[in-house]
Write a protein that holds these residues in place. Structure first.
Motif, PDB file in Angstrom:
ATOM      1  N   SER A 160      69.656 -33.355 -41.912  1.00  0.00           N
ATOM      2  CA  SER A 160      67.840 -33.384 -41.603  1.00  0.00           C
ATOM      3  C   SER A 160      67.343 -32.969 -43.348  1.00  0.00           C
ATOM      4  N   VAL A 201      69.740 -29.478 -32.449  1.00  0.00           N
ATOM      5  CA  VAL A 201      68.437 -30.340 -33.153  1.00  0.00           C
ATOM      6  C   VAL A 201      68.350 -29.193 -34.467  1.00  0.00           C
ATOM      7  N   VAL A 214      65.712 -29.822 -36.998  1.00  0.00           N
ATOM      8  CA  VAL A 214      64.487 -30.868 -37.447  1.00  0.00           C
ATOM      9  C   VAL A 214      63.298 -30.675 -38.649  1.00  0.00           C
ATOM     10  N   ILE A 243      64.739 -35.984 -38.053  1.00  0.00           N
ATOM     11  CA  ILE A 243      65.073 -35.197 -36.474  1.00  0.00           C
ATOM     12  C   ILE A 243      66.417 -35.730 -36.715  1.00  0.00           C
ATOM     13  N   LEU A 265      70.760 -34.725 -34.757  1.00  0.00           N
ATOM     14  CA  LEU A 265      71.116 -34.813 -33.696  1.00  0.00           C
ATOM     15  C   LEU A 265      73.114 -34.240 -33.249  1.00  0.00           C
ATOM     16  N   ALA A 301      60.232 -35.393 -28.418  1.00  0.00           N
ATOM     17  CA  ALA A 301      61.433 -35.440 -28.248  1.00  0.00           C
ATOM     18  C   ALA A 301      61.686 -36.533 -26.663  1.00  0.00           C
ATOM     19  N   SER A 331      64.367 -38.607 -28.529  1.00  0.00           N
ATOM     20  CA  SER A 331      64.989 -37.807 -29.883  1.00  0.00           C
ATOM     21  C   SER A 331      65.539 -37.493 -28.274  1.00  0.00           C
ATOM     22  N   THR A 362      64.402 -30.263 -28.686  1.00  0.00           N
ATOM     23  CA  THR A 362      63.496 -30.997 -29.931  1.00  0.00           C
ATOM     24  C   THR A 362      62.005 -30.772 -29.609  1.00  0.00           C
TER      25      THR A 362
END
Ligand SMILES: Cc1cc2nc3c(=O)[nH]c(=O)nc-3n(C[C@H](O)[C@H](O)[C@H](O)COP(=O)(O)OP(=O)(O)OC[C@H]3O[C@@H](n4cnc5c(N)ncnc54)[C@H](O)[C@@H]3O)c2cc1C
Length: 295
Positions: free
Chosen positions: A130, A198, A200, A216, A218, A249, A252, A277
């Protein structure tokens, strides 16, 4: 465990030479917290272990403006958790580090080992992806750089070519008005791999209203760690409020590709991505706009 030769090298040249001589029979040893478990379970039986801990400089944390942060592959997870420099400028890296395993594990495990082991649930990966990190990979004939998100090729598989070693991770300086957060859900509170993770990173425009950039990443919900590109695109350029982050969210979670295994079902993992998220986006916004309610 089968017998093996152990060599502690003091230069990279020595390591490259041994890798060339032994080919697939050689394994790099960093902290050993993944490697030795595999050797004990006999899923891996190298003829030689090449220990990099004697190579000077490979455990360095360095920051140079404007290029950013360099984290040597042998940097201990505990060092990332506690370094004042990392905490202050790249807090998401310390956050991810402090969520990995136990204190004992963190004092032994290295950043490079976490990345090269290529577990889809590895905690350091979403945080670094990220942030737009790059990996420096070197062999006898030279160096190459790869965006970290392209380093993983499947569960337990990475893009290292024969003879290559991960040297360091380079993290660009985030722009002003950027906030970040890593959050993970695991069955136990400590010493457990993520069921879902997650990371961000959000940047706001100078008025702090619109999102100028969003990343974002994962973990544990696909064969390799992944970006939620649809959710990122949805946020970019938009005014950020409650509805926007709830929708991002959801997007995602729709992008995740979870499987069912002993830790959790795919449905549960997908739902956890939505929840994590949402929480991470909210947390970042609250930190970037203190005192302002998110509507
Ligand atoms: C009890 C326990 C709990 C754990 N909990 C977590 C957790 O919560 N989250 C998590 O993400 N992980 C967890 N782990 C996994 C592990 O600790 C980490 O992945 C750790 O960072 C691995 O680093 P290491 O230095 O021990 O790697 P090693 O075991 O030494 O190496 C791992 C692999 O990477 C290769 N390698 C290492 N360095 C390099 C390099 N520079 N270049 C090329 N190849 C290299 C090795 O050959 C090996 O294949 C846990 C492990 C244990 C034992």
């Amino acid at each position: 465990m089968k017998n093996f030769e152990y060599r502690k090298v003091s230069t990279l040249e020595e390591a490259f030479h041994l890798l060339e001589m032994h080919g697939e029979g050689a394994s790099i040893l960093a902290g050993g917290t993944d490697l030795l478990v595999k050797m004990r379970h006999e899923t891996l039986d190298p003829e030689i272990l090449i220990d990099l801990k004697g190579v000077p400089g490979l455990d360095e944390i360095r920051y140079e403006a404007p290029t950013g942060l360099r984290l040597g592959a042998l940097t201990l997870i505990h060092a990332l958790e506690t370094s004042p420099l990392v905490k202050e400028k790249f807090g998401i890296v310390s956050q991810a580090a402090s969520s990995l395993g136990s204190y004992q594990t963190r004092c032994r495990a290295t950043l490079g080992g976490n990345l090269c082991n290529a577990s889809p649930a590895a905690d350091m990966v979403p945080a670094l992806i990220s942030l737009g990190a790059k990996a420096k990979l070197s062999c006898k004939s030279g160096d190459r750089f790869l965006p970290l998100e392209d380093f993983f090729s499947g569960p337990g598989r990475n893009s290292l070519r024969p003879g290559e070693i991960l040297i360091d991770i380079q993290v660009p300086d985030p722009s002003a008005l950027t906030g970040f957060h890593y959050t993970k859900h695991s069955i136990r509170k400590a010493m457990d791999l993520a069921v879902a993770g997650v990371a961000v990173v959000l940047s706001l425009d100078p008025g702090k209203d619109r999102c100028s950039d969003a990343k974002i990443a994962l973990g544990a919900v696909g064969p390799v760690p992944m970006r939620a590109l649809g959710a990122e695109n949805f946020l970019r350029g938009e005014k950020l409020g409650e509805k926007m982050i709830a929708q991002a969210a959801l997007l995602s979670s729709e992008e995740a590709q979870p499987i069912t295994d002993i830790r959790a079902s795919s449905e549960y993992r997908r739902e956890m991505i939505r929840v994590l998220t949402y929480r991470a986006l909210k947390k970042v916004l609250e930190n970037l706009r203190p005192g302002r309610t998110i509507q």
